[in-house]
Design a protein around this motif. Structure first.
Motif, PDB file in Angstrom:
ATOM      1  N   ARG A   1     -27.374   7.354  10.802  1.00 23.08           N
ATOM      2  CA  ARG A   1     -28.496   6.590  10.253  1.00 23.08           C
ATOM      3  C   ARG A   1     -29.841   6.924  10.901  1.00 23.08           C
ATOM      4  O   ARG A   1     -30.823   6.225  10.696  1.00 23.08           O
ATOM      5  N   LEU A   2     -29.837   7.989  11.680  1.00 22.09           N
ATOM      6  CA  LEU A   2     -31.069   8.373  12.384  1.00 22.09           C
ATOM      7  C   LEU A   2     -32.129   8.860  11.390  1.00 22.09           C
ATOM      8  O   LEU A   2     -31.824   9.646  10.498  1.00 22.09           O
ATOM      9  N   LYS A   3     -33.355   8.380  11.558  1.00 18.85           N
ATOM     10  CA  LYS A   3     -34.427   8.830  10.664  1.00 18.85           C
ATOM     11  C   LYS A   3     -35.020  10.141  11.187  1.00 18.85           C
ATOM     12  O   LYS A   3     -35.205  11.098  10.465  1.00 18.85           O
ATOM     13  N   ASP A   4     -35.329  10.163  12.480  1.00 19.39           N
ATOM     14  CA  ASP A   4     -35.812  11.410  13.084  1.00 19.39           C
ATOM     15  C   ASP A   4     -35.417  11.427  14.558  1.00 19.39           C
ATOM     16  O   ASP A   4     -35.031  10.397  15.124  1.00 19.39           O
ATOM     17  N   GLU A   5     -35.543  12.584  15.164  1.00 13.57           N
ATOM     18  CA  GLU A   5     -35.091  12.747  16.544  1.00 13.57           C
ATOM     19  C   GLU A   5     -35.858  11.835  17.508  1.00 13.57           C
ATOM     20  O   GLU A   5     -35.338  11.416  18.536  1.00 13.57           O
ATOM     21  N   GLU A   6     -37.088  11.533  17.126  1.00 13.26           N
ATOM     22  CA  GLU A   6     -37.949  10.659  17.941  1.00 13.26           C
ATOM     23  C   GLU A   6     -37.267   9.332  18.270  1.00 13.26           C
ATOM     24  O   GLU A   6     -37.397   8.804  19.376  1.00 13.26           O
ATOM     25  N   GLU A   7     -36.538   8.821  17.280  1.00 13.39           N
ATOM     26  CA  GLU A   7     -35.831   7.541  17.449  1.00 13.39           C
ATOM     27  C   GLU A   7     -34.858   7.579  18.633  1.00 13.39           C
ATOM     28  O   GLU A   7     -34.720   6.616  19.373  1.00 13.39           O
ATOM     29  N   LEU A   8     -34.195   8.694  18.802  1.00 17.97           N
ATOM     30  CA  LEU A   8     -33.252   8.841  19.923  1.00 17.97           C
ATOM     31  C   LEU A   8     -34.012   9.058  21.230  1.00 17.97           C
ATOM     32  O   LEU A   8     -33.606   8.562  22.282  1.00 17.97           O
ATOM     33  N   LEU A   9     -35.100   9.800  21.146  1.00 14.11           N
ATOM     34  CA  LEU A   9     -35.925  10.025  22.346  1.00 14.11           C
ATOM     35  C   LEU A   9     -36.458   8.685  22.856  1.00 14.11           C
ATOM     36  O   LEU A   9     -36.470   8.432  24.058  1.00 14.11           O
ATOM     37  N   ASP A  10     -36.845   7.821  21.923  1.00 10.00           N
ATOM     38  CA  ASP A  10     -37.401   6.510  22.284  1.00 10.00           C
ATOM     39  C   ASP A  10     -36.402   5.658  23.066  1.00 10.00           C
ATOM     40  O   ASP A  10     -36.795   4.833  23.875  1.00 10.00           O
ATOM     41  N   ILE A  11     -35.115   5.823  22.792  1.00  9.08           N
ATOM     42  CA  ILE A  11     -34.131   5.003  23.514  1.00  9.08           C
ATOM     43  C   ILE A  11     -33.535   5.764  24.702  1.00  9.08           C
ATOM     44  O   ILE A  11     -32.526   5.363  25.264  1.00  9.08           O
ATOM     45  N   GLY A  12     -34.184   6.865  25.075  1.00 10.55           N
ATOM     46  CA  GLY A  12     -33.868   7.496  26.357  1.00 10.55           C
ATOM     47  C   GLY A  12     -32.732   8.506  26.339  1.00 10.55           C
ATOM     48  O   GLY A  12     -32.106   8.754  27.366  1.00 10.55           O
ATOM     49  N   VAL A  13     -32.498   9.139  25.210  1.00  7.99           N
ATOM     50  CA  VAL A  13     -31.361  10.066  25.115  1.00  7.99           C
ATOM     51  C   VAL A  13     -31.444  11.201  26.147  1.00  7.99           C
ATOM     52  O   VAL A  13     -30.415  11.674  26.636  1.00  7.99           O
ATOM     53  N   LEU A  14     -32.663  11.599  26.497  1.00 10.18           N
ATOM     54  CA  LEU A  14     -32.789  12.741  27.416  1.00 10.18           C
ATOM     55  C   LEU A  14     -32.341  12.399  28.845  1.00 10.18           C
ATOM     56  O   LEU A  14     -32.088  13.284  29.653  1.00 10.18           O
ATOM     57  N   ASP A  15     -32.238  11.101  29.146  1.00 12.22           N
ATOM     58  CA  ASP A  15     -31.686  10.703  30.452  1.00 12.22           C
ATOM     59  C   ASP A  15     -30.200  11.066  30.535  1.00 12.22           C
ATOM     60  O   ASP A  15     -29.636  11.145  31.619  1.00 12.22           O
ATOM     61  N   TYR A  16     -29.579  11.240  29.389  1.00 13.11           N
ATOM     62  CA  TYR A  16     -28.133  11.409  29.354  1.00 13.11           C
ATOM     63  C   TYR A  16     -27.652  12.794  28.917  1.00 13.11           C
ATOM     64  O   TYR A  16     -26.638  13.282  29.404  1.00 13.11           O
ATOM     65  N   LEU A  17     -28.356  13.418  27.965  1.00  7.14           N
ATOM     66  CA  LEU A  17     -27.894  14.692  27.400  1.00  7.14           C
ATOM     67  C   LEU A  17     -27.800  15.767  28.484  1.00  7.14           C
ATOM     68  O   LEU A  17     -28.821  16.234  28.985  1.00  7.14           O
ATOM     69  N   GLY A  18     -26.602  16.136  28.841  1.00 11.55           N
ATOM     70  CA  GLY A  18     -26.416  17.174  29.847  1.00 11.55           C
ATOM     71  C   GLY A  18     -26.573  16.687  31.283  1.00 11.55           C
ATOM     72  O   GLY A  18     -26.489  17.494  32.206  1.00 11.55           O
ATOM     73  N   ALA A  19     -26.787  15.385  31.472  1.00 15.59           N
ATOM     74  CA  ALA A  19     -26.931  14.852  32.836  1.00 15.59           C
ATOM     75  C   ALA A  19     -25.633  15.091  33.611  1.00 15.59           C
ATOM     76  O   ALA A  19     -24.542  14.955  33.052  1.00 15.59           O
ATOM     77  N   PRO A  20     -25.746  15.455  34.898  1.00 18.14           N
ATOM     78  CA  PRO A  20     -24.564  15.894  35.649  1.00 18.14           C
ATOM     79  C   PRO A  20     -23.538  14.787  35.944  1.00 18.14           C
ATOM     80  O   PRO A  20     -22.451  15.094  36.408  1.00 18.14           O
ATOM     81  N   ASP A  21     -23.875  13.530  35.653  1.00 20.53           N
ATOM     82  CA  ASP A  21     -22.904  12.448  35.880  1.00 20.53           C
ATOM     83  C   ASP A  21     -22.470  11.800  34.573  1.00 20.53           C
ATOM     84  O   ASP A  21     -21.946  10.691  34.557  1.00 20.53           O
TER      85      ASP A  21
END
Ligand SMILES: Nc1ncnc2c1ncn2[C@@H]1O[C@H](COP(=O)(O)OP(=O)(O)OP(=O)(O)O)[C@@H](O)[C@H]1O
Ligand SMILES: [Mg+2]
Length: 139
Positions: free
Chosen positions: A82-102
């Motif tokens: 249901r994602l409208k655009d990638e920005e929506e995921l960025l807004d909820i902090g996805v980059l804190d997790y994608l590929g994070a070592p833990d």
């Protein structure tokens, strides 16, 4: 390729797969509606020792499931249906997790966030409806 006859087998497959996952992994689950992406994620979550119920993140987009007593701190379950655009995921902090070592990330409908994933190393799984139930393939 493996044939999965029912939901129970899909959970069992996920549990087995969990043993091969390492912190930092991003697992992309491709497959049409109702092929069992969330069911597989449930199995993986069980395998990682998560006791809480795994609910589909269709509306929340991203669920962070903490893992106790492991090198892996979180299983992050993303569903971009249901994602409208990638920005929506960025807004909820996805980059804190994608590929994070833990963290281990599992993504349903990864095709919708190609840009976010293009510089990441991912593992890909493809699930298809078949006469036997589902065919599952690690690509
Ligand atoms: N072999 C199978 N493996 C997994 N699920 C199966 C199988 N056979 C039937 N099912 C049923 O198919 C459904 C799969 O639902 P699930 O929510 O896991 O799919 P999904 O791929 O996550 O769907 P969505 O694209 O809507 O997120 C469940 O109701 C499950 O009982
Ligand atoms: Mg799902």
């Amino acid at each position: 390729m493996e044939q999965i006859k029912n939901e129970k087998q899909m959970i069992a497959y996920g549990k087995k797969l969990a043993r091969e996952l390492k912190p930092g992994n991003i697992l992309c689950l491709s497959g049409e509606l109702g092929t069992g992406k969330t069911t597989l994620t449930k199995g993986i979550a069980h395998g990682l020792g998560i006791k809480s119920e795994v609910l589909s993140p269709t509306f929340t987009l991203m669920n962070v499931l903490p893992i106790k007593d492991k090198k892996i701190k979180n299983l992050v379950h993303i569903d971009t249906y249901r994602l409208k655009d990638e920005e929506e995921l960025l807004d909820i902090g996805v980059l804190d997790y994608l590929g994070a070592p833990d963290t281990i990330c599992i993504i349903e409908w990864p095709e919708k966030i190609k840009n976010l994933l293009k510089d990441k190393r991912v593992k890909k799984i493809k699930i298809k409806h078949s006469d036997a139930g589902r065919d599952i393939k690690i690509i």
